[in-house]
Design a protein around this motif. Structure first.
Motif, mmCIF file in Angstrom:
data_model
loop_
_atom_site.group_PDB
_atom_site.id
_atom_site.type_symbol
_atom_site.label_atom_id
_atom_site.label_comp_id
_atom_site.label_asym_id
_atom_site.label_seq_id
_atom_site.Cartn_x
_atom_site.Cartn_y
_atom_site.Cartn_z
ATOM 1 N N LEU A 168 0.836 -1.211 0.000
ATOM 2 C CA LEU A 168 0.000 0.000 0.000
ATOM 3 C C LEU A 168 0.865 1.252 0.000
ATOM 4 O O LEU A 168 0.586 2.216 -0.731
ATOM 5 C CB LEU A 168 -0.935 -0.007 1.209
ATOM 6 N N LEU A 169 1.918 1.258 0.800
ATOM 7 C CA LEU A 169 2.819 2.415 0.828
ATOM 8 C C LEU A 169 3.468 2.622 -0.526
ATOM 9 O O LEU A 169 3.587 3.761 -1.005
ATOM 10 C CB LEU A 169 3.882 2.226 1.908
ATOM 11 N N ALA A 170 3.898 1.545 -1.178
ATOM 12 C CA ALA A 170 4.531 1.669 -2.490
ATOM 13 C C ALA A 170 3.585 2.310 -3.499
ATOM 14 O O ALA A 170 3.969 3.208 -4.262
ATOM 15 C CB ALA A 170 4.975 0.291 -2.989
ATOM 16 N N MET A 171 2.327 1.876 -3.503
ATOM 17 C CA MET A 171 1.348 2.461 -4.426
ATOM 18 C C MET A 171 1.129 3.935 -4.127
ATOM 19 O O MET A 171 1.036 4.758 -5.051
ATOM 20 C CB MET A 171 0.009 1.710 -4.309
ATOM 21 N N ASP A 172 1.033 4.284 -2.854
ATOM 22 C CA ASP A 172 0.746 5.671 -2.506
ATOM 23 C C ASP A 172 1.920 6.585 -2.824
ATOM 24 O O ASP A 172 1.732 7.731 -3.267
ATOM 25 C CB ASP A 172 0.367 5.764 -1.028
ATOM 26 N N THR A 213 -5.413 -4.273 0.742
ATOM 27 C CA THR A 213 -4.673 -3.383 -0.151
ATOM 28 C C THR A 213 -5.292 -3.367 -1.542
ATOM 29 O O THR A 213 -5.435 -2.309 -2.166
ATOM 30 C CB THR A 213 -3.201 -3.820 -0.224
ATOM 31 N N THR A 214 -5.678 -4.536 -2.029
ATOM 32 C CA THR A 214 -6.317 -4.630 -3.344
ATOM 33 C C THR A 214 -7.647 -3.889 -3.344
ATOM 34 O O THR A 214 -7.946 -3.119 -4.269
ATOM 35 C CB THR A 214 -6.531 -6.105 -3.719
ATOM 36 N N TRP A 215 -8.442 -4.102 -2.329
ATOM 37 C CA TRP A 215 -9.747 -3.432 -2.254
ATOM 38 C C TRP A 215 -9.593 -1.915 -2.143
ATOM 39 O O TRP A 215 -10.414 -1.160 -2.665
ATOM 40 C CB TRP A 215 -10.530 -3.944 -1.052
ATOM 41 N N LEU A 216 -8.545 -1.464 -1.494
ATOM 42 C CA LEU A 216 -8.336 -0.031 -1.299
ATOM 43 C C LEU A 216 -7.878 0.682 -2.565
ATOM 44 O O LEU A 216 -8.201 1.857 -2.768
ATOM 45 C CB LEU A 216 -7.306 0.209 -0.197
ATOM 46 N N ARG A 217 -7.096 0.009 -3.426
ATOM 47 C CA ARG A 217 -6.406 0.739 -4.493
ATOM 48 C C ARG A 217 -6.604 0.184 -5.909
ATOM 49 O O ARG A 217 -6.244 0.858 -6.869
ATOM 50 C CB ARG A 217 -4.894 0.762 -4.195
ATOM 51 N N ARG A 218 -7.133 -1.021 -6.079
ATOM 52 C CA ARG A 218 -7.201 -1.592 -7.416
ATOM 53 C C ARG A 218 -8.618 -1.517 -7.983
ATOM 54 O O ARG A 218 -9.600 -1.455 -7.231
ATOM 55 C CB ARG A 218 -6.722 -3.058 -7.387
ATOM 56 N N PRO A 219 -8.745 -1.552 -9.314
ATOM 57 C CA PRO A 219 -10.074 -1.485 -9.940
ATOM 58 C C PRO A 219 -10.888 -2.744 -9.650
ATOM 59 O O PRO A 219 -10.350 -3.788 -9.256
ATOM 60 C CB PRO A 219 -9.752 -1.334 -11.429
ATOM 61 N N LEU A 220 -12.188 -2.645 -9.891
ATOM 62 C CA LEU A 220 -13.097 -3.718 -9.505
ATOM 63 C C LEU A 220 -12.763 -5.081 -10.125
ATOM 64 O O LEU A 220 -12.867 -6.098 -9.430
ATOM 65 C CB LEU A 220 -14.539 -3.318 -9.833
ATOM 66 N N PRO A 221 -12.375 -5.169 -11.408
ATOM 67 C CA PRO A 221 -12.038 -6.502 -11.932
ATOM 68 C C PRO A 221 -10.904 -7.172 -11.157
ATOM 69 O O PRO A 221 -10.945 -8.387 -10.905
ATOM 70 C CB PRO A 221 -11.633 -6.206 -13.386
ATOM 71 N N LEU A 247 -14.561 -3.984 6.020
ATOM 72 C CA LEU A 247 -15.120 -3.404 4.794
ATOM 73 C C LEU A 247 -15.636 -1.972 4.952
ATOM 74 O O LEU A 247 -15.454 -1.160 4.031
ATOM 75 C CB LEU A 247 -16.217 -4.315 4.262
ATOM 76 N N PRO A 248 -16.255 -1.587 6.063
ATOM 77 C CA PRO A 248 -16.773 -0.204 6.141
ATOM 78 C C PRO A 248 -15.709 0.859 5.921
ATOM 79 O O PRO A 248 -15.915 1.795 5.135
ATOM 80 C CB PRO A 248 -17.369 -0.137 7.550
ATOM 81 N N TRP A 249 -14.558 0.751 6.579
ATOM 82 C CA TRP A 249 -13.535 1.785 6.381
ATOM 83 C C TRP A 249 -12.836 1.633 5.042
ATOM 84 O O TRP A 249 -12.378 2.631 4.474
ATOM 85 C CB TRP A 249 -12.530 1.815 7.540
ATOM 86 N N VAL A 250 -12.774 0.410 4.531
ATOM 87 C CA VAL A 250 -12.176 0.220 3.204
ATOM 88 C C VAL A 250 -12.991 0.967 2.149
ATOM 89 O O VAL A 250 -12.445 1.684 1.300
ATOM 90 C CB VAL A 250 -12.083 -1.280 2.860
ATOM 91 N N LEU A 251 -14.303 0.820 2.187
ATOM 92 C CA LEU A 251 -15.161 1.503 1.216
ATOM 93 C C LEU A 251 -15.060 3.017 1.372
ATOM 94 O O LEU A 251 -15.086 3.754 0.379
ATOM 95 C CB LEU A 251 -16.607 1.040 1.394
ATOM 96 N N ARG A 252 -14.925 3.479 2.593
ATOM 97 C CA ARG A 252 -14.805 4.922 2.834
ATOM 98 C C ARG A 252 -13.491 5.478 2.288
ATOM 99 O O ARG A 252 -13.452 6.588 1.742
ATOM 100 C CB ARG A 252 -14.892 5.192 4.339
ATOM 101 N N ASP A 253 -12.415 4.713 2.410
ATOM 102 C CA ASP A 253 -11.078 5.215 2.065
ATOM 103 C C ASP A 253 -10.564 4.710 0.725
ATOM 104 O O ASP A 253 -9.409 4.954 0.376
ATOM 105 C CB ASP A 253 -10.082 4.813 3.167
ATOM 106 N N ARG A 254 -11.399 4.035 -0.038
ATOM 107 C CA ARG A 254 -10.967 3.474 -1.310
ATOM 108 C C ARG A 254 -10.621 4.586 -2.312
ATOM 109 O O ARG A 254 -11.411 5.505 -2.548
ATOM 110 C CB ARG A 254 -12.081 2.578 -1.867
#
Length: 274
Positions: A168-172, A213-221, A247-254
């Motif tokens: 996640l840090l690398a992506m950000d 990490t995938t749910w936070l930063r990657r597209p739906l597929p 999931l609640p905070w993931v959806l908020r911070d995606r």
């Protein structure tokens, strides 16, 4: 800086090998780590966290540092002599570089960590303004960061804890325009304890953090494919159950990464699969 928890013996083994100003963040250890280090190494700054911060203890260490660059180490690792001076020079010479990744040598015989082969074979090329091949993965104990860049993206997410927190840090960092480079001439010695840690708990945590990490930063597929793959292993299913509770905070911070970074991540995944 070093983050540690209940691994006093490992830390006492490696601390004498550090030759730069050192900050130790003790993640609420119960084995007397902080008091022992303070008594044995009065030149080392020891910070006692009230709770186990996990990888986010490195954020605290970076905030307290008064240097432009910060190198991370684990309680069972150390940077070989000369590596940090070299890293500081490279970061000074390459202002877009936000993070440098060193080669990790494991055990007393210094065999290369298996991740070395993946870093050596990065398909992302070598940008003219970076000191080595571009990468989007690293081991925390082998990373030197530009302090301002690291703190500007929030450092390590405290909700991930440990294991797989680097992705996640690398992506950000990359999304913010910072370059990440592998520089094999920088070296870290890693002396893991023979006892190790519970492998099943580690695999479960890694699966959880990979999903988050995938749910936070990657597209739906990619989200759907990664979630489906998790169902094919025991650790993956356990990690999926753990991730769903978040999931609640993931959806908020995606926040999905830009298309160019998504393409780079897919190239790395295809290369790794091959």
């Amino acid at each position: 800086m070093i983050a540690t928890r209940d691994r006093r013996d490992q830390l006492l083994r490696t601390l004498p090998r550090h030759d730069a100003p050192t900050i130790v963040v003790d993640n609420a250890s119960q084995d007397g780590t902080a008091a022992t280090v303070e008594a044995a190494f009065p030149h080392v700054r020891v910070v006692r966290a009230d709770t186990n911060l996990g990888a986010a203890a490195r954020n605290l260490g970076a905030q307290l540092a008064d240097t432009p660059f910060v190198a991370f180490a684990d309680d069972d690792s150390y940077w070989v002599p000369g590596a940090l001076d070299r890293a500081a020079q490279l970061l000074s010479d390459h202002p877009r570089a936000g993070l440098l990744v060193a080669q990790v040598l494991v055990g007393e015989d210094g065999r290369p960590d298996p991740m070395t082969a993946e870093l050596d074979g990065s398909p992302l090329g070598w940008a003219d303004d970076l000191p080595g091949p571009t990468v989007l993965g690293f081991l925390s104990c082998a990373a030197v960061v530009r302090r301002d860049a690291f703190l500007s993206v929030g450092g390590f997410d405290p909700r991930l804890g440990i294991y797989g927190e680097e992705a996640l840090l690398a992506m950000d960092l990359a999304t913010a325009g910072w370059g990440l480079s592998y520089v094999p001439s920088l070296r870290v010695a890693h002396l893991p304890s023979p006892a190790g840690r519970d492998p099943r708990a580690r695999e479960r945590r890694q699966a959880r953090n990979h999903l988050l990490t995938t749910w936070l930063r990657r597209p739906l597929p990619t989200v759907m494919a990664t979630s489906a793959r998790a169902m094919t292993s025991t650790a993956g299913r356990a990690g999926l159950r753990d991730a769903l509770a978040e999931l609640p905070w993931v959806l908020r911070d995606r926040r999905v990464v830009p298309d160019w970074l998504g393409a780079d991540l897919r190239r790395l995944e295809h290369a790794s699969a091959r």
